[in-house]
Write an enzyme that holds these catalytic residues in place. Sequence first.
Site, PDB file in Angstrom:
ATOM      1  N   PRO A 101      69.621  -7.730  43.864  1.00  6.35           N
ATOM      2  CA  PRO A 101      69.136  -9.021  44.048  1.00  6.35           C
ATOM      3  C   PRO A 101      69.878 -10.226  43.896  1.00  6.35           C
ATOM      4  CG  PRO A 101      68.546  -7.671  42.128  1.00  6.35           C
ATOM      5  CD  PRO A 101      69.120  -6.973  42.714  1.00  6.35           C
ATOM      6  N   GLU A 128      70.049  -1.050  35.799  1.00  4.71           N
ATOM      7  CA  GLU A 128      70.424  -2.691  35.875  1.00  4.71           C
ATOM      8  C   GLU A 128      71.337  -2.702  36.885  1.00  4.71           C
ATOM      9  OE1 GLU A 128      68.796  -5.509  34.255  1.00  4.71           O
ATOM     10  OE2 GLU A 128      68.591  -3.816  33.133  1.00  4.71           O
ATOM     11  N   ARG A 166      63.089  -1.659  64.436  1.00  5.17           N
ATOM     12  CA  ARG A 166      62.169  -2.207  65.504  1.00  5.17           C
ATOM     13  C   ARG A 166      62.836  -3.111  66.564  1.00  5.17           C
ATOM     14  NH1 ARG A 166      59.329  -6.403  64.751  1.00  5.17           N
ATOM     15  NH2 ARG A 166      57.392  -5.491  65.251  1.00  5.17           N
ATOM     16  N   ASP A 181      58.060 -12.220  67.762  1.00  7.03           N
ATOM     17  CA  ASP A 181      57.731 -12.228  66.488  1.00  7.03           C
ATOM     18  C   ASP A 181      58.205 -13.427  65.744  1.00  7.03           C
ATOM     19  OD1 ASP A 181      56.933  -9.485  66.542  1.00  7.03           O
ATOM     20  OD2 ASP A 181      58.464  -8.546  65.929  1.00  7.03           O
TER      21      ASP A 181
HETATM   22 CL1  6GU Z   1      67.873  -5.630  47.387  1.00  2.00          CL
HETATM   23  N1  6GU Z   1      67.269  -5.120  44.750  1.00  2.00           N
HETATM   24  C1  6GU Z   1      66.233  -5.018  43.810  1.00  2.00           C
HETATM   25  N2  6GU Z   1      66.630  -4.293  42.867  1.00  2.00           N
HETATM   26  N3  6GU Z   1      65.660  -6.310  43.829  1.00  2.00           N
HETATM   27  C2  6GU Z   1      65.329  -6.853  44.649  1.00  2.00           C
HETATM   28  C3  6GU Z   1      66.254  -6.905  45.868  1.00  2.00           C
HETATM   29  C4  6GU Z   1      67.045  -5.886  45.895  1.00  2.00           C
HETATM   30  N4  6GU Z   1      66.140  -8.022  46.799  1.00  2.00           N
HETATM   31  C5  6GU Z   1      65.154  -8.790  46.026  1.00  2.00           C
HETATM   32  N5  6GU Z   1      64.817  -8.222  44.851  1.00  2.00           N
END
Ligand code: 6GU
Length: 241
Positions: A101, A128, A166, A181
Amino acid sequence: MRIDILTLFPEMFQGVLGSSILKRAAEPVLIKSDSTTRPPVCSYHVHNIRDHTTNRHQKVDQPPYGGGPGMVIQPQPVYDCVQAVEAEQSDTSARRIHLTPTGKPWTQKLAEEYAQLPRILLIAGHYEAIDQRAIDTLQPDEISIGDYVLSGGELAAMVLIDSIVRLIPGALGHDESAHNDSFSEGAKRLLDHPHYTRPAVWNDMPVPDVLMSGNHAHIEKWREEQSLKITQQNRPDLLNH
Ligand code: 6GU
């Protein structure tokens, strides 16, 4: 393209990689004209990071130094797994990607770039985080799929794989081109227009006349207008670039 996936939960990938377009992309391509086959456009190789632990209980995680919630994946099994996997078919070097994230936002433009590569290696963390020293050593691209938190990188890895595969030439059938798309170059990086099919009238709602007109210039203009309208409504941020 060879796709390696490093995870603590290999079973999560079975359904997604074994269905629909991702499944078909890993099967030989039948050439209709002479009934011969071409090799698949991609192959998937899912690896369990836990197989690279060196302790008796195959434990991969420990509490964070400095305290705080959750568990951190130790650097050694992640690093050793990458080394072992990259030693397979070592003539093809892999772009390393860590799903987190805290990574850079995933976009259609990046998917187009990655679709050109011969090999990608996706590292899906869980819990984590992964110990930063493994990240610093491996220097992967760090990618996030949006501003929300998932329990692990696995679902994000599947999102990347789907959006990349794709775009590999030959992955989609002739009638399923990705050219127009949403977010594509062909759609001027806007959202897609609405779509209609038979019947011509359904629940007293007719299909827009222009789509029945046979006038392709008018149809294209209408679709561009609709794209602009839906983008203004739902994603005005896309228009300011
Ligand atoms: Cl790549 N991993 C995690 N754990 N949460 C996320 C993410 C990735 N992308 C958005 N939220």
